[in-house]
Design a protein around this motif. Structure first.
Motif, mmCIF file in Angstrom:
data_model
loop_
_atom_site.group_PDB
_atom_site.id
_atom_site.type_symbol
_atom_site.label_atom_id
_atom_site.label_comp_id
_atom_site.label_asym_id
_atom_site.label_seq_id
_atom_site.Cartn_x
_atom_site.Cartn_y
_atom_site.Cartn_z
ATOM 1 N N GLN A 379 56.386 29.088 36.606
ATOM 2 C CA GLN A 379 57.479 30.042 36.758
ATOM 3 C C GLN A 379 57.708 30.751 35.421
ATOM 4 O O GLN A 379 57.230 30.286 34.384
ATOM 5 N N PRO A 380 58.382 31.877 35.436
ATOM 6 C CA PRO A 380 58.661 32.577 34.174
ATOM 7 C C PRO A 380 59.442 31.679 33.211
ATOM 8 O O PRO A 380 60.343 30.951 33.622
ATOM 9 N N TYR A 381 59.066 31.753 31.946
ATOM 10 C CA TYR A 381 59.710 30.943 30.909
ATOM 11 C C TYR A 381 60.111 31.869 29.766
ATOM 12 O O TYR A 381 59.270 32.597 29.218
ATOM 13 N N ALA A 382 61.364 31.830 29.390
ATOM 14 C CA ALA A 382 61.879 32.769 28.397
ATOM 15 C C ALA A 382 61.796 32.239 26.966
ATOM 16 O O ALA A 382 62.171 32.934 26.027
ATOM 17 N N GLY A 383 61.312 31.024 26.799
ATOM 18 C CA GLY A 383 61.290 30.443 25.457
ATOM 19 C C GLY A 383 60.012 30.756 24.700
ATOM 20 O O GLY A 383 59.101 31.430 25.179
ATOM 21 N N ARG A 384 59.931 30.201 23.501
ATOM 22 C CA ARG A 384 58.783 30.400 22.618
ATOM 23 C C ARG A 384 57.659 29.438 22.984
ATOM 24 O O ARG A 384 57.889 28.261 23.252
ATOM 25 N N ILE A 385 56.423 29.937 22.989
ATOM 26 C CA ILE A 385 55.236 29.129 23.245
ATOM 27 C C ILE A 385 54.383 29.110 21.978
ATOM 28 O O ILE A 385 54.169 30.146 21.347
ATOM 29 N N THR A 386 53.890 27.924 21.617
ATOM 30 C CA THR A 386 52.924 27.803 20.527
ATOM 31 C C THR A 386 51.628 27.281 21.123
ATOM 32 O O THR A 386 51.577 26.151 21.616
ATOM 33 N N ALA A 387 50.597 28.125 21.115
ATOM 34 C CA ALA A 387 49.322 27.771 21.741
ATOM 35 C C ALA A 387 48.288 27.440 20.678
ATOM 36 O O ALA A 387 48.088 28.202 19.731
ATOM 37 N N PHE A 388 47.649 26.280 20.831
ATOM 38 C CA PHE A 388 46.563 25.855 19.951
ATOM 39 C C PHE A 388 45.272 25.927 20.755
ATOM 40 O O PHE A 388 45.089 25.158 21.699
#
Length: 456
Positions: A379-388
């Motif tokens: 689902q849509p997520y409004a927070g910050r994502i950190t992708a490695f």
């Protein structure tokens, strides 16, 4: 090289010695300076901050000088064999005091190839590692008929502790496995990959340093006593209940590798809906299914191919590579693929020490998790994502861009999907993740100070 950097060490060498039962053990020979020799425990704790557990010697011997050949090189053949490969030969050995402790000591001695073992000796200090931990718990189950979760070993890896749990009827199952206890900082919660276990996170937890508490979240069903969760939202809800027992309120620090990233993403969505803040959401070479939205498990996924996927995952969990490159395996007929990987997995299953019952439980969890990932629609997520992202990963598309999110931070790291959690690549992953967690802790501390100042 790591041991030589200890301030008390003037010279040293580490050698792999046969302990007399066919097992190889690392023994450190140390020449100290003017000061008195530190205890083996000090050397061991010092090395644990710099090396993976399997590289920490099982025994430390103090020498006046290292024996040399006429050419001036260290004469390894002249190094004395330790009387007993034990963590601290001078420490009193506490013998088994009842039948349960005696049974466990015999299992440990057989698995580790060390005799004698006391009830207060630490499994990992004796040379045990994560794969041997699985074998140990399988042997305990076969011998006693009782299940002990992996968390029991990480709590306190002694015969005395395990025997106490067995006398109490075992240990209540929880998805939480405390891999590292920090100094009071908010914990980092990291969700299991498709196989369901958290053993792949042991090295990452250690490299994040002694300040950072680290909990792994393992799947239900691994011990064969619970049913696996059928969907990712159900898993996320179950894991959040356990998380909130440890940390009732946010902001939270979440993450996961591979499928674990999908579950962590769903946990973040549910927390956001509950009005909680997620300060770090670390997706470690994780992906959203390219077929997200197709809830029905595709009929063309034959049982043989599904079984082959499980055996391939089992091989990699045992630190082994499949017998052929992925491209060749992908071109095989399902039945041949299944047989090829099943045969290769015989040695993997042996090294994991899993009996038929254990393998069936692992396979059931694997297949259930795979189906859950297939049907998951983020689902849509409004927070910050950190992708490695692993630079050599076959999952580089990742698929998260199709689902609206807030700010996104990406790191390209060396290695492929599996090697990202292993030496040497896990070191860079840990350094990047630690920087993100440190930043979150610093921001939280600043906010807390401002809030206290406003209240005053």
């Amino acid at each position: 090289a790591a041991l030589a950097k200890h301030p008390a060490v003037r010279d040293c060498i580490v050698d792999a010695r046969d302990d007399g039962s066919g097992h190889k053990r690392l023994v450190a020979y140390v020449v100290v300076g003017e000061s008195s020799a530190p205890a083996a425990t000090e050397f061991r704790n010092y090395l644990r901050e710099k090396l993976p557990e399997y590289m920490v010697p099982s025994a430390f011997m103090r020498l006046e000088a290292l024996p040399l050949t006429p050419s001036g090189k260290v004469d390894r053949k002249a190094l004395p064999a330790p009387e007993s490969i034990r963590p601290e030969p001078g420490r009193p050995l506490v013998a088994p005091r009842n039948s349960v402790e005696l049974r466990l000591v015999r299992i440990w001695e057989e698995l580790l190839g060390i005799h004698p073992i006391g009830v207060r000796d630490n499994f990992f200090e004796l040379g045990g590692h994560s794969l041997l931990a699985i074998r140990l718990l399988a042997r305990v189950r076969e011998s006693t008929g009782k299940n002990l979760p992996v968390a029991a070993l990480f709590q306190n890896a002694t015969v005395e502790h395990l025997a106490s749990l067995l006398r109490q009827g075992g240990m209540p199952w929880s998805p939480l496995v405390e891999l590292r206890r920090g100094d009071g900082r908010r914990p980092f919660f990291c969700v299991h990959p498709v196989g369901g276990t958290v053993l792949s996170y042991v090295e990452l937890a250690r490299l994040l340093g002694p300040q950072q508490s680290f909990y792994g979240l393992q799947a239900p069903g691994l011990e064969g006593e619970q049913e696996p969760c059928g969907t990712i939202p159900a898993m996320a809800a179950l894991y959040l209940r356990a998380v909130r027992e440890v940390q009732p309120q946010g902001p939270y620090l979440l993450g996961g590798w591979s499928m674990g990233g999908c579950i962590a993403f769903e946990m973040a969505c549910q927390l956001q809906q509950q009005g909680e803040q997620v300060e770090v959401l670390a997706l470690i070479d994780s992906y959203a299914s390219p077929l997200a939205g197709q809830h029905a498990w595709p009929e063309q996924t034959e049982a043989a191919r599904l079984a082959a996927l499980f055996y391939k995952d089992l091989l990699r969990a045992a630190g082994q590579e499949p017998p052929l490159p992925d491209e060749q395996l992908a071109r095989m007929e399902p039945e041949r693929l299944y047989r090829t990987l099943e045969e290769a997995s015989q040695s993997a299953a042996a090294s994991l020490g899993e009996g038929l019952q254990s393998l069936q439980a692992l396979r059931r969890v694997f297949e259930s998790n795979l189906r859950a990932a297939w049907g998951y629609v983020p689902q849509p997520y409004a927070g910050r994502i950190t992708a490695f992202e692993a630079s050599e990963s076959s999952l580089r598309a990742h698929g998260w861009k199709r689902f609206p999110a807030g700010e996104e931070e990406r790191f390209q790291l060396p290695g492929d999907h599996d090697s990202l959690l292993r030496r040497p690549h896990v070191e860079e992953l840990a350094a990047r993740l630690k920087a993100c967690l440190d930043r979150a802790h610093a921001a939280h501390t600043t906010r807390s100070k401002k809030s206290r100042g406003s209240s005053a």
